[in-house]
Design a protein around this motif. Structure first.
Motif, PDB file in Angstrom:
ATOM      1  N   THR A 249     -16.868 -15.314  20.102  1.00  0.00           N
ATOM      2  CA  THR A 249     -16.232 -16.642  20.199  1.00  0.00           C
ATOM      3  C   THR A 249     -17.246 -17.770  19.999  1.00  0.00           C
ATOM      4  N   ARG A 250     -18.505 -17.536  20.377  1.00  0.00           N
ATOM      5  CA  ARG A 250     -19.464 -18.632  20.228  1.00  0.00           C
ATOM      6  C   ARG A 250     -19.823 -18.921  18.766  1.00  0.00           C
ATOM      7  N   SER A 254     -15.337 -24.518  16.438  1.00  0.00           N
ATOM      8  CA  SER A 254     -14.277 -25.010  17.324  1.00  0.00           C
ATOM      9  C   SER A 254     -13.258 -25.785  16.486  1.00  0.00           C
ATOM     10  N   SER A 255     -12.006 -25.732  16.919  1.00  0.00           N
ATOM     11  CA  SER A 255     -10.959 -26.333  16.089  1.00  0.00           C
ATOM     12  C   SER A 255     -11.070 -27.856  16.165  1.00  0.00           C
ATOM     13  N   ARG A 260      -6.019 -29.357  17.682  1.00  0.00           N
ATOM     14  CA  ARG A 260      -5.769 -29.298  19.112  1.00  0.00           C
ATOM     15  C   ARG A 260      -4.534 -30.131  19.471  1.00  0.00           C
ATOM     16  N   SER A 285     -10.581 -26.515  27.937  1.00  0.00           N
ATOM     17  CA  SER A 285     -11.893 -27.093  27.608  1.00  0.00           C
ATOM     18  C   SER A 285     -11.816 -28.601  27.858  1.00  0.00           C
TER      19      SER A 285
END
Ligand SMILES: [Zn+2]
Length: 591
Positions: A249-250, A254-255, A260, A285
């Motif tokens: 995941t890292r 990021s979207s 979002r 988050s």
């Protein structure tokens, strides 16, 4: 009975007492949040005053008539009509009593005798994941490894090169159940990186492209609290469990904020259609919270959100004095969410005794609890700062460990109305029920998991441990407060499916029509209470939400059928006709 009809045009919430201008800065979400809350507070006070003092001849904003209202209030359990002024309920009673609230501009809903309840409050969701999942590849009902691979291949061809995530696969649907491997999907994905999750979120399958980008090889060690599943030669099969998932995941970009925002809007629409008017969002988050704050500032939230970010970052809230349930009726902060262990489906829930079908393991304590002193220090400090503690614990030893930590917190900081929560609380050791009650820990539970895991849980943990598994009846008998929810997208967001699950315990495979561990069924009234008032209590909002009473927020749902009188097995087919949030109709089912 007739369908509810609404006269005068209904509008979606626009400003709802919040300020419309937004100067929200994505780099400083906390700052924006404080601004939102500071500006909201006077507006809230003035709505309350208006609701109490406006003469009825001016008319209510909304009147609901000819309804079969379950109020949840012991002093007035039933009513047929109510009036709403602004965001709040101004009066409740019989049709004749409420008639005088009708004015020229009043929106009138004729409920046609249907059942009206307080809006559902889902105590445990992952809102952005849920909204995103509505657009992701759907693997939940892929019934075989071949179908699983086919859907992934089709998606990779449609969006080549773009990270494929989500999916929510369920290996227990396959005959025989088996973990997928990357060799199933490497050929059909052709270099498109894939990292699709099991539906419980505690393991995921990476293809070769994703493992390559994460730099995972046969030489990569298992991280604390995680497992890299390997074949007989020690090569990663692609399945990563719990903390090992972070290795991939890292490296996933990021979207962007637009995505979002789109996910939150889709999630809100979905919630409206299901009568969910409040959610308690677990480990969002800070970027997610920034999107909520922006929507709240623009008056565009149609769902009330209590956000509980990870406990590891508790100081971000503590240092600026945010404490439990701080905020406006639309958006609150002040809780933190921790993880004590994994899940039953991934054999990472932490038990005192080994798994029957995996005798070499009894699960995993999460990385957060290794070493235990660190989380104890953080939880004590978070509690001292007035933050509410919500900790995920599923296995009996994981739950016991969290109860130990909670005892330490209370001993260190003294008695207080702190409403400690254990999220899931699935498999409780018999010796721990009394501790649960005496510490006044809230059990934040998801009945749908019971009818889902109930298909195979006995194979995994045996006949003895399932007796206190999803033990809702025992918890209530011991005086423990329940707050119901779904863990969406792990389970469907539809509250009627959860009510069906809590009252029937009929497993999804049809094999337990009279209930799996039937002595743990609960009555429909107890289940609805836990989904409304219990959930409101779990977020310190029982004075504002959770029942239908004068002065409370006007969050309501109208159902197609009366869930209190139909046979329990039919509850799953009941639909939502109308959803009202803060006095505004946000959903009306099309005829
Ligand atoms: Zn969860």
């Amino acid at each position: 009975m007739t369908s509810p009809t609404t006269t005068t045009t209904t509008t979606m919430p626009s400003s709802s007492g919040t300020v419309k201008t937004s100067r929200y800065n994505r780099r400083a979400p906390m700052h924006t949040l404080l601004e939102h809350f500071a500006r909201c507070a006077p507006a809230i006070v003035c709505i309350v005053i208006t609701a109490c003092s406006r003469p009825p001849q001016l008319g209510a904003d909304l009147v609901v008539t000819r309804a079969n209202i379950w109020t949840g209030e012991p002093t007035q359990p039933a009513a047929t009509a109510l009036a709403v002024v602004g965001e709040r309920i101004a009066a409740i009673g019989g049709d004749d009593e409420i008639e005088r609230w009708r004015g020229a501009t009043t929106t009138v809903i004729d409920a046609g005798g249907r059942r009206v309840l307080p809006g559902f409050n889902d105590s445990h969701v992952h809102l952005v994941d849920g909204g995103t999942q509505l657009d992701n590849v759907d693997l939940k009902d892929a019934g075989s490894p071949e179908e699983f691979a086919r859907r992934i291949g089709a998606r990779a061809r449609a969006k080549p090169g773009e990270w494929m995530v989500g999916g929510e696969w369920d290996d227990q649907r396959w005959t025989p159940p088996q973990l997928p491997t990357r060799t199933l999907i490497d050929d059909v994905t052709n270099g498109t990186p894939v990292f699709v999750s099991r539906y419980d979120g505690h393991m995921a399958l990476a293809n070769a492209a994703a493992l390559g980008r994460a730099g995972i090889t046969e030489r990569t060690p298992d991280p604390p609290g995680g497992v890299i599943v390997r074949d007989d030669h020690g090569n990663p099969t692609g399945v990563l469990k719990d903390a090992a998932m972070d290795l991939v995941t890292r490296v996933i970009p990021s979207s962007p904020p637009e995505e979002r925002l789109r996910a939150v809007k889709r999630a809100m629409e979905h919630a409206e259609s299901l009568g969910v008017t409040s959610v308690q969002d677990m480990n969002p988050s800070y970027d997610d919270i920034a999107v909520y704050a922006d929507l709240a500032n623009r008056g565009e939230l149609t769902l009330r959100i209590y956000a509980a970010p990870l406990e590891t970052g508790f100081y971000d809230q503590a240092k600026i004095g945010i404490h439990r349930s701080f905020g406006s009726p639309w958006l609150r902060l002040g809780a933190v969410k921790g993880y004590a262990d994994g899940s039953l489906g991934s054999t990472t829930a932490y038990f005192f005794e080994p798994y029957l079908d995996a005798p070499n393991t009894r699960g995993l304590l999460s990385g957060e609890l290794q070493p235990i002193e660190h989380i104890r220090t953080r939880l004590m400090a978070a509690d001292r700062a007035g933050l509410q503690l919500c900790v995920h614990a599923i296995g009996d030893a994981g739950i016991s460990q969290v109860l130990d930590l909670f005892e330490d917190v209370v001993a260190a900081n003294g008695d207080r109305d702190r409403r400690l929560r254990i999220e899931h609380a699935q498999h409780i050791a018999p010796k721990d029920f009394d501790r649960f009650a005496s510490l006044k820990v809230i059990a934040s539970v998801q009945p749908y998991h019971a009818i889902d895991d109930g298909r195979w849980a006995e194979r995994r943990i045996g006949a003895e441990r399932i007796r206190t598994t999803y033990a809702f009846r025992t918890l209530l008998d011991k005086g423990v407060r329940l707050a119901l929810g779904t863990d969406w997208p792990v389970a469907p967001l539809n509250p009627l499916l959860s009510l069906y699950a809590a009252t029937t315990r009929a497993t999804l495979d049809g094999k337990n029509p009279n209930g799996w561990v039937p002595e743990q069924k609960i009555a429909i009234g107890d289940a609805v209470t836990a989904y409304t008032l219990g959930a409101a209590f779990a977020e310190f909002q029982e004075r504002d939400k959770g029942t239908i009473a004068r002065g409370k927020l006007a969050d309501l749902v109208i159902l197609t059928d009366d869930i209190f009188t139909i046979p329990a097995e039919r509850i799953k087919d009941v639909r939502v006709l109308t959803t009202v949030v803060g006095g505004k109709v946000v959903y009306q089912r099309k005829p």
